[in-house]
Design a protein around this motif. Structure first.
Motif, PDB file in Angstrom:
ATOM      1  N   GLU A   1       5.458   3.373   2.185  1.00  0.00           N
ATOM      2  CA  GLU A   1       5.185   2.064   1.607  1.00  0.00           C
ATOM      3  C   GLU A   1       4.959   1.071   2.741  1.00  0.00           C
ATOM      4  N   ILE A   2       3.839   0.344   2.664  1.00  0.00           N
ATOM      5  CA  ILE A   2       3.489  -0.585   3.744  1.00  0.00           C
ATOM      6  C   ILE A   2       3.127  -1.942   3.159  1.00  0.00           C
ATOM      7  N   PRO A   3       3.800  -3.012   3.581  1.00  0.00           N
ATOM      8  CA  PRO A   3       3.389  -4.356   3.156  1.00  0.00           C
ATOM      9  C   PRO A   3       1.930  -4.575   3.556  1.00  0.00           C
ATOM     10  N   TYR A   4       1.114  -5.035   2.615  1.00  0.00           N
ATOM     11  CA  TYR A   4      -0.325  -5.078   2.876  1.00  0.00           C
ATOM     12  C   TYR A   4      -0.951  -6.280   2.188  1.00  0.00           C
TER      13      TYR A   4
ATOM     14  N   LEU B   1       0.859  -1.187   0.000  1.00  0.00           N
ATOM     15  CA  LEU B   1       0.000   0.000   0.000  1.00  0.00           C
ATOM     16  C   LEU B   1       0.894   1.236   0.000  1.00  0.00           C
ATOM     17  N   TYR B   2       0.603   2.159  -0.895  1.00  0.00           N
ATOM     18  CA  TYR B   2       1.397   3.380  -1.044  1.00  0.00           C
ATOM     19  C   TYR B   2       0.561   4.596  -0.647  1.00  0.00           C
ATOM     20  N   LEU B   3       1.154   5.459   0.162  1.00  0.00           N
ATOM     21  CA  LEU B   3       0.518   6.716   0.560  1.00  0.00           C
ATOM     22  C   LEU B   3       1.531   7.837   0.392  1.00  0.00           C
TER      23      LEU B   3
ATOM     24  N   ASN C   1       6.355  -2.573   9.717  1.00  0.00           N
ATOM     25  CA  ASN C   1       7.359  -2.966   8.721  1.00  0.00           C
ATOM     26  C   ASN C   1       7.270  -2.147   7.431  1.00  0.00           C
ATOM     27  N   GLY C   2       6.924  -0.887   7.585  1.00  0.00           N
ATOM     28  CA  GLY C   2       6.813  -0.021   6.418  1.00  0.00           C
ATOM     29  C   GLY C   2       8.086   0.775   6.162  1.00  0.00           C
ATOM     30  N   LYS C   3       8.061   1.554   5.107  1.00  0.00           N
ATOM     31  CA  LYS C   3       9.178   2.424   4.748  1.00  0.00           C
ATOM     32  C   LYS C   3       8.658   3.848   4.559  1.00  0.00           C
ATOM     33  N   LEU C   4       9.460   4.810   4.939  1.00  0.00           N
ATOM     34  CA  LEU C   4       9.073   6.208   4.781  1.00  0.00           C
ATOM     35  C   LEU C   4      10.233   6.992   4.186  1.00  0.00           C
ATOM     36  N   VAL C   5       9.936   7.752   3.156  1.00  0.00           N
ATOM     37  CA  VAL C   5      10.931   8.648   2.551  1.00  0.00           C
ATOM     38  C   VAL C   5      10.401  10.071   2.661  1.00  0.00           C
TER      39      VAL C   5
END
Length: 263
Positions: A259-262, A205-207, A241-245
């Motif tokens: 970005e979040i594994p979903y 999932l992208y936000l 377990n997400g990523k943030l830029v």
């Protein structure tokens, strides 16, 4: 003969020593394994408790944000509509039937608008229900309230409706992340334009949120310990377990990509 006896004695001694040491090391290994397994179980239980505590805190924060939204809407929107209704009704002159009819019609329109607004607010009283309806609907609700302020030019792409997968716990955290990002923009960014893009692809999932505000130096805020809101966002991202830029430039705005594994 004596040499052979000595060799046999040595072999017996070595064999006896090995025989005694093997059970000792086996017992030590078993004890170490049990201790590590126990520590692993305790660690997992501690992590579970921390996660549940964080989820509870997130739920409380979502509900607090909801209550603030409801209070603002009641005061700024519904309150004004009802005040206008009262003024309109009090100004009716029954001697002038034509004008009276128009004012009554106007009052009924104001009452209907008030009822509609109250129904929308009623939906917000169930924060969990918003998440149960899907993260796409929850995000849409937040964007609708932001749009009502009229303070920003909004560009929105929400492609998270009707997802075939769901994760209520992650949805609640994602909703809170969006609330925190929006609150930071409102309080600090001095932006006039906000772009929100959310979609799902490849089990992720992208936000993404971008604005044209004053920007900031993250390192400077971190040193001064003034970026606690950002620390909270990073903490929650890590928890699922997400990523943030994050990219921010002074007087050029800020962009956040998550970005979040979903599920």
């Amino acid at each position: 003969m004596q040499s052979q006896t000595t060799q046999i004695a040595i072999l017996v001694a070595v064999g006896t020593l090995i025989f005694l040491l093997v059970p000792f090391f086996l017992v030590m290994y078993i004890r170490s394994y049990v201790r590590h397994k126990k520590n692993h179980v305790l660690e997992k239980e501690t992590m579970k408790q921390k996660f549940e505590a964080e989820m509870l805190q997130t739920l409380v924060e979502v509900q607090d944000q909801t209550m603030q939204t409801i209070a603002t809407e009641l005061h700024d929107n519904v309150g004004q509509l009802l005040s206008l209704t009262t003024l309109t009704l009090n100004s009716i002159n029954l001697g002038d039937s034509e004008k009276a009819g128009k004012k009554i019609e106007s009052s009924l329109s104001l009452v209907n608008k008030s009822i509609k607004e109250l129904r929308e607010l009623a939906k917000l009283l169930h924060g969990e229900q918003l998440v149960e309806n899907g993260i796409g609907h929850a995000i849409e609700q937040e964007i609708n309230w932001l749009s009502k302020s009229g303070a920003y030019e909004l560009k929105v792409s929400n492609q998270l409706f009707d997802l075939q997968v769901a994760s209520p716990n992650k949805d609640l955290i994602i909703l809170r992340l969006l609330q925190e990002i929006i609150n930071n923009i409102i309080k600090h960014a001095k932006a006039s334009y906000i772009e929100i893009d959310c979609y799902y692809a490849h089990e992720t999932l992208y936000l993404k949120v971008k604005e044209n505000g004053i920007g900031f130096s993250y390192d400077e805020k971190k040193q001064k310990k003034t970026g606690m809101g950002l620390n909270s966002i990073y903490k929650r991202i890590e928890m699922i377990n997400g990523k943030l830029v994050l990219n921010s430039k002074l007087n050029k705005g800020t962009s956040i990509a998550i970005e979040i594994p979903y599920p």
